[in-house]
Write a protein that holds these residues in place. Structure first.
Motif, PDB file in Angstrom:
ATOM      1  N   LEU A 129       0.628 -10.408   4.418  1.00  0.00           N
ATOM      2  CA  LEU A 129       0.250  -9.466   5.467  1.00  0.00           C
ATOM      3  C   LEU A 129       1.098  -9.578   6.717  1.00  0.00           C
ATOM      4  CD1 LEU A 129      -3.647  -9.761   5.265  1.00  0.00           C
ATOM      5  CD2 LEU A 129      -2.143  -8.225   3.997  1.00  0.00           C
ATOM      6  N   GLY A 130       1.884 -10.640   6.826  1.00  0.00           N
ATOM      7  CA  GLY A 130       2.652 -10.878   8.041  1.00  0.00           C
ATOM      8  C   GLY A 130       1.910 -11.803   8.993  1.00  0.00           C
ATOM      9  N   LYS A 131       2.645 -12.353   9.958  1.00  0.00           N
ATOM     10  CA  LYS A 131       2.100 -13.288  10.947  1.00  0.00           C
ATOM     11  C   LYS A 131       1.518 -14.533  10.284  1.00  0.00           C
ATOM     12  CE  LYS A 131       1.011  -9.666  14.325  1.00  0.00           C
ATOM     13  NZ  LYS A 131      -0.027  -9.058  15.193  1.00  0.00           N
ATOM     14  N   GLY A 132       2.019 -14.864   9.080  1.00  0.00           N
ATOM     15  CA  GLY A 132       1.552 -16.056   8.383  1.00  0.00           C
ATOM     16  C   GLY A 132       0.257 -15.866   7.612  1.00  0.00           C
ATOM     17  N   PHE A 133      -0.194 -14.621   7.458  1.00  0.00           N
ATOM     18  CA  PHE A 133      -1.455 -14.324   6.772  1.00  0.00           C
ATOM     19  C   PHE A 133      -1.173 -13.855   5.339  1.00  0.00           C
ATOM     20  CE2 PHE A 133      -2.993 -14.504  11.011  1.00  0.00           C
ATOM     21  CZ  PHE A 133      -4.374 -14.684  10.953  1.00  0.00           C
ATOM     22  N   TYR A 134      -2.018 -14.321   4.421  1.00  0.00           N
ATOM     23  CA  TYR A 134      -1.957 -13.906   3.024  1.00  0.00           C
ATOM     24  C   TYR A 134      -3.381 -13.601   2.550  1.00  0.00           C
ATOM     25  CZ  TYR A 134       2.569 -16.373   3.077  1.00  0.00           C
ATOM     26  OH  TYR A 134       3.832 -16.819   3.378  1.00  0.00           O
ATOM     27  N   THR A 135      -3.494 -12.671   1.627  1.00  0.00           N
ATOM     28  CA  THR A 135      -4.758 -12.495   0.905  1.00  0.00           C
ATOM     29  C   THR A 135      -4.499 -12.855  -0.554  1.00  0.00           C
ATOM     30  OG1 THR A 135      -4.321 -10.139   0.482  1.00  0.00           O
ATOM     31  CG2 THR A 135      -5.618 -10.694   2.440  1.00  0.00           C
ATOM     32  N   VAL A 136      -5.473 -13.543  -1.148  1.00  0.00           N
ATOM     33  CA  VAL A 136      -5.380 -13.946  -2.547  1.00  0.00           C
ATOM     34  C   VAL A 136      -6.687 -13.577  -3.238  1.00  0.00           C
ATOM     35  CG1 VAL A 136      -5.157 -15.870  -4.161  1.00  0.00           C
ATOM     36  CG2 VAL A 136      -3.783 -15.830  -2.064  1.00  0.00           C
ATOM     37  N   ILE A 137      -6.577 -12.903  -4.359  1.00  0.00           N
ATOM     38  CA  ILE A 137      -7.744 -12.610  -5.196  1.00  0.00           C
ATOM     39  C   ILE A 137      -7.573 -13.379  -6.499  1.00  0.00           C
ATOM     40  CG2 ILE A 137      -9.060 -10.842  -6.411  1.00  0.00           C
ATOM     41  CD1 ILE A 137      -8.157  -8.834  -4.329  1.00  0.00           C
ATOM     42  N   ALA A 138      -8.490 -14.295  -6.768  1.00  0.00           N
ATOM     43  CA  ALA A 138      -8.460 -15.097  -7.991  1.00  0.00           C
ATOM     44  C   ALA A 138      -9.539 -14.584  -8.934  1.00  0.00           C
ATOM     45  CB  ALA A 138      -8.683 -16.570  -7.675  1.00  0.00           C
TER      46      ALA A 138
END
Length: 222
Positions: A129-138
């Protein structure tokens, strides 16, 4: 057709109804209690999830509004949530009280699919997502035990290097407060709160290292 199928079932029920006074009432009471418990749990969980999601800001909208980036500290922070598209309450509590962000922020959603097992190739879905942000769906099948560290290790090709000693897991812990006008009703409300308090610990269920887990709580009226 349905009426024809109901005839033998009705006859079977009437025939066995004669046994109710002689002890047949016991399995009926047990079945009614199990039904009451299951429906109370499902309804209560729906109300809690609705309460949490209504006060949550969409994650992308939060990032757009974040004009001044707070101080960053080394390491990775993982926030478990039921909806990776929204800002978790645990994240907002951590930011409000500690006023810092980790170098990498992972918003992690764990889904249980309607299949026994999920192939390893479809295990995780990552988004930067930028700015060091991530989304993860497991994703896990209903016969599989969710393993959050294992899911994070599978994210290495997507740019998330998982190091257990450099990762902190932030878990939301809701405390239920009885409401005078509960949508569950008094009996169901009290039973659901009792069930909720005795539920398994999140870190154990998701195989999160206990020495890396941090719980941040908030109160919810039910």
């Amino acid at each position: 057709m349905f009426d024809l199928l109901a005839v033998p079932d009705l006859a079977f029920f009437v025939a066995n109804g004669l046994k109710i006074p002689d002890g047949g009432w016991l399995p009926l009471v047990v079945a009614a209690f199990i039904y009451f418990t299951i429906t109370t749990w499902r309804r209560g969980r729906t109300l809690v999830a609705t309460e949490v999601s209504e006060g949550a800001l969409p994650l992308r909208q939060f990032l757009e509004r974040m004009e001044r980036v707070p101080d960053r500290v080394a390491g990775t922070a993982v926030f478990l949530t039921a909806d990776a598209s929204r800002t978790p309450a645990a994240f907002l509590h951590n930011l409000k009280h500690n006023k810092v962000l980790h170098e990498r922020i992972v918003i992690l959603q764990v889904d249980t699919m309607d299949v026994p097992r999920v192939p390893a190739a479809n295990r995780v879905e990552c988004d930067r997502l930028g700015k060091g942000f991530y989304t993860v769906i497991a994703r896990y099948g209903f016969t599989e035990q969710p393993d959050v560290p294992e899911a994070l290790r599978a994210c290495r090709p997507h740019g998330i290097a998982y190091d257990e000693m450099e990762t902190s897991f932030f878990l939301g812990r809701e405390t239920l407060v009885p409401s005078q006008h509960s949508r569950l009703g008094k009996w169901r409300r009290d039973w659901f709160i009792s069930l909720f308090q005795s539920a398994s610990a999140t870190n154990t269920f998701f195989r999160i290292p206990p020495n890396r887990a941090i719980e941040l709580g908030n109160q919810i009226q039910i």
